[in-house]
Design a protein around this motif. Structure first.
Motif, short mmCIF file in Angstrom:
data_model
loop_
_atom_site.label_atom_id
_atom_site.label_comp_id
_atom_site.label_asym_id
_atom_site.label_seq_id
_atom_site.Cartn_x
_atom_site.Cartn_y
_atom_site.Cartn_z
N VAL A 7 -44.91 8.76 -57.94
CA VAL A 7 -44.60 10.14 -58.33
C VAL A 7 -45.32 11.10 -57.39
CG1 VAL A 7 -44.80 11.87 -60.16
CG2 VAL A 7 -44.25 9.49 -60.75
N PHE A 8 -44.62 12.12 -56.97
CA PHE A 8 -45.16 13.18 -56.11
C PHE A 8 -45.21 14.47 -56.93
CE2 PHE A 8 -44.53 16.86 -53.43
CZ PHE A 8 -45.34 16.63 -52.32
N ILE A 9 -46.34 15.18 -56.86
CA ILE A 9 -46.46 16.47 -57.54
C ILE A 9 -46.98 17.49 -56.54
CG2 ILE A 9 -47.50 17.77 -59.44
CD1 ILE A 9 -47.91 15.15 -60.93
N ALA A 10 -46.35 18.66 -56.48
CA ALA A 10 -46.78 19.73 -55.58
C ALA A 10 -47.22 20.96 -56.37
CB ALA A 10 -45.66 20.12 -54.63
N LEU A 39 -50.69 13.75 -55.16
CA LEU A 39 -50.78 15.18 -55.46
C LEU A 39 -50.92 15.95 -54.15
CD1 LEU A 39 -51.10 17.52 -57.52
CD2 LEU A 39 -53.56 17.03 -57.52
N PHE A 40 -50.00 16.89 -53.93
CA PHE A 40 -50.06 17.72 -52.73
C PHE A 40 -50.39 19.15 -53.14
CE2 PHE A 40 -48.00 20.45 -49.48
CZ PHE A 40 -48.79 20.08 -48.40
N ILE A 41 -51.57 19.61 -52.77
CA ILE A 41 -51.99 20.99 -53.03
C ILE A 41 -51.88 21.75 -51.71
CG2 ILE A 41 -53.84 22.48 -53.86
CD1 ILE A 41 -52.85 20.59 -55.99
N VAL A 56 -55.98 9.94 -59.00
CA VAL A 56 -54.94 10.70 -58.31
C VAL A 56 -55.16 10.57 -56.81
CG1 VAL A 56 -54.05 13.01 -57.86
CG2 VAL A 56 -54.60 12.34 -60.20
N ASN A 57 -54.10 10.35 -56.06
CA ASN A 57 -54.18 10.31 -54.61
C ASN A 57 -53.93 11.72 -54.08
OD1 ASN A 57 -54.24 9.51 -51.90
ND2 ASN A 57 -52.04 9.08 -51.89
N LEU A 58 -55.01 12.45 -53.78
CA LEU A 58 -54.89 13.81 -53.26
C LEU A 58 -54.53 13.75 -51.78
CD1 LEU A 58 -55.22 16.88 -53.67
CD2 LEU A 58 -57.65 16.59 -53.08
N LEU A 59 -53.36 14.23 -51.43
CA LEU A 59 -52.90 14.20 -50.05
C LEU A 59 -53.63 15.25 -49.22
CD1 LEU A 59 -49.04 13.84 -50.66
CD2 LEU A 59 -50.69 12.04 -50.11
N PRO A 60 -53.76 15.00 -47.92
CA PRO A 60 -54.46 15.96 -47.06
C PRO A 60 -53.75 17.31 -47.03
CG PRO A 60 -54.14 13.86 -45.93
CD PRO A 60 -53.31 13.81 -47.17
N GLU A 61 -54.54 18.35 -46.85
CA GLU A 61 -53.98 19.69 -46.68
C GLU A 61 -53.23 19.76 -45.35
OE1 GLU A 61 -56.30 23.42 -47.97
OE2 GLU A 61 -56.37 23.52 -45.78
N ILE A 62 -52.11 20.45 -45.34
CA ILE A 62 -51.33 20.69 -44.12
C ILE A 62 -51.44 22.17 -43.79
CG2 ILE A 62 -49.03 20.65 -43.07
CD1 ILE A 62 -48.37 18.27 -44.84
N ILE A 133 -42.08 16.22 -58.39
CA ILE A 133 -42.25 17.33 -59.33
C ILE A 133 -42.73 18.55 -58.56
CG2 ILE A 133 -43.57 18.20 -61.28
CD1 ILE A 133 -43.80 15.29 -62.28
N SER A 134 -42.00 19.64 -58.68
CA SER A 134 -42.47 20.93 -58.17
C SER A 134 -43.00 21.71 -59.36
CB SER A 134 -41.32 21.69 -57.48
OG SER A 134 -41.80 22.91 -56.95
#
Length: 401
Positions: A7-10, A39-41, A56-62, A133-134
């Motif tokens: 699951v991807f959550i932004a 999780l993409f913040i 939760v796998n917090l993705l790197p900031e872009i 999920i957005s």
């Protein structure tokens, strides 16, 4: 052995706020053996970042995503020329829309930014997800930049109050497989503007980490509250929906109605509207009665200590702060915004008064003078489970087989 679901959550950021707290509630209730979460913040900032669960796998900031909401000059310094170009284009397209619209709202501008900036952004995520999920509008980025078998977008606000640009927002919403509303009232407000999307809506209540809230409420914090005062609390952004600029006038009228000089109204919040609130405090001579505490990483000791929690909003989707105060067994008063009846049961676990400064002042004054009423409201809250943890099952059901 089948692979685990992914699951991807932004989310934009994790400042103190209702949607942000609701996201932490969902992540707290999640079964990570059942489905992994990336999780993409967009911008790794905010007091709630430290409350993201360990699994939760917090993705790197872009960089380009984190630049969407910073000043344009800073975005240019970071080399995000495409983002700045998209924002410039959004300003032009929004200006054309605003010239013909009978009424405009900042959320409509955000939708224009989402549409115009997204083509300049890179893809996000790792591979193909089962569910994307957005969490907060604008939803263009997840729609266009994430690969997933199914995509859903959340509604957190009252759309009966917010005029939108259908030419921009309808294609965005229509691109999602499901649209998630947080209450029946929010569903109806959304469908008043987008009736053709009613069959795509599912309702999932906000989930709250009640036990964590109660633990954090025990932390030692100087709240400025005292047994010598009657302390009222409101929490939220300094923005037009929250109606905080009316508080000084309401407070002055309450002092007149009750004849009490020991009333204190505490506000925890931040935002561009703070200067207006401060000017109203000075105008009404309420410097000793309306106290601004700024942004607080932990608002819960304030909630636990207050005598009454009040949400005087013009509109809400479903106020997380009200639910948090109820979970801490506080009597609550809310204004009669359009979704108020989905927030609480009037006269049982809270009170609803008309959205009018004079009527709010009269109603709150009545509650101040009636200790038995406050006790009964608090006792009713203590009987109820406000966590809504079972709602996580509805989110699991969105994940395709």
């Amino acid at each position: 052995m089948s692979r685990p679901k992914r699951v991807f959550i932004a989310m934009h950021y994790l400042e103190i706020g209702g949607a942000e707290s609701a996201l932490i509630g969902l992540l707290d209730a999640w079964d990570y053996d059942r489905a992994e979460v990336d999780l993409f913040i967009y911008a790794h900032r905010g007091e709630l970042m430290r409350h993201i669960p360990e699994r939760v796998n917090l993705l790197p900031e872009i960089k380009s995503y984190s630049a969407i909401e910073i000043p344009a000059i800073q975005a240019l310094r970071h080399g995000c020329f495409g983002v700045v170009a998209g924002r410039w284009l959004a300003k032009r397209t929004f200006a054309r829309y605003a010239r013909t619209a009978p009424k405009v709202h900042t959320d409509a501008m955000q939708a224009h930014i989402g549409r115009c900036v997204t083509p300049f952004l890179p893809a996000i995520g790792n591979g193909v997800y089962d569910l994307a999920i957005s969490w907060l509008t604008p939803h263009h980025q997840v729609l266009k930049k994430v690969k997933a078998r199914r995509k859903v977008a959340w509604i957190h606000t009252d759309y009966s109050y917010i005029p939108t640009d259908r030419s921009v927002e309808l294609p965005m919403w229509a691109g999602f497989d499901r649209i998630i509303s947080i209450s029946p009232a929010v569903t109806e407000s959304f469908c008043s503007q987008y009736p053709e999307l009613r069959n795509r809506i599912s309702e999932i209540e906000n989930i709250m980490p009640v036990q964590a809230i109660r633990r954090r409420a025990l932390e030692s914090v100087d709240t400025g509250m005292s047994p010598d005062h009657f302390d009222i609390l409101s929490v939220g952004r300094y923005a037009e929906p929250k109606n905080f600029e009316s508080i000084p006038g309401i407070m002055r009228r309450m002092i007149e109605l009750t004849g009490r000089d020991d009333l204190r109204w505490h506000i925890i919040g931040y935002g561009d509207g703070e200067a207006l609130v401060r000017s109203k405090i000075a105008e009404m001579g309420m410097e000793n009665h309306v106290i601004l505490h700024g942004k607080q990483a932990n608002p819960y000791p304030f909630m636990a200590a207050c005598d009454l929690y009040v949400q005087p909003s013009r509109y809400e989707g479903k106020s997380v702060c009200v639910r948090e105060a109820q979970a801490l067994n506080r009597p609550v008063v809310i204004s009669n915004y359009s979704t108020a009846r989905s927030q609480l049961i009037d006269g049982i676990d809270g009170l609803i008064f008309p959205l009018d400064s004079e009527e709010l002042a009269k109603g709150i004054a009545r509650v101040i003078n009636d200790q038995s009423l406050r006790h009964n409201l608090a006792a009713e809250c203590a009987k109820r489970d406000y966590s809504n943890r079972f709602e996580v099952e509805k989110v699991y059901s969105l994940i395709p087989d």
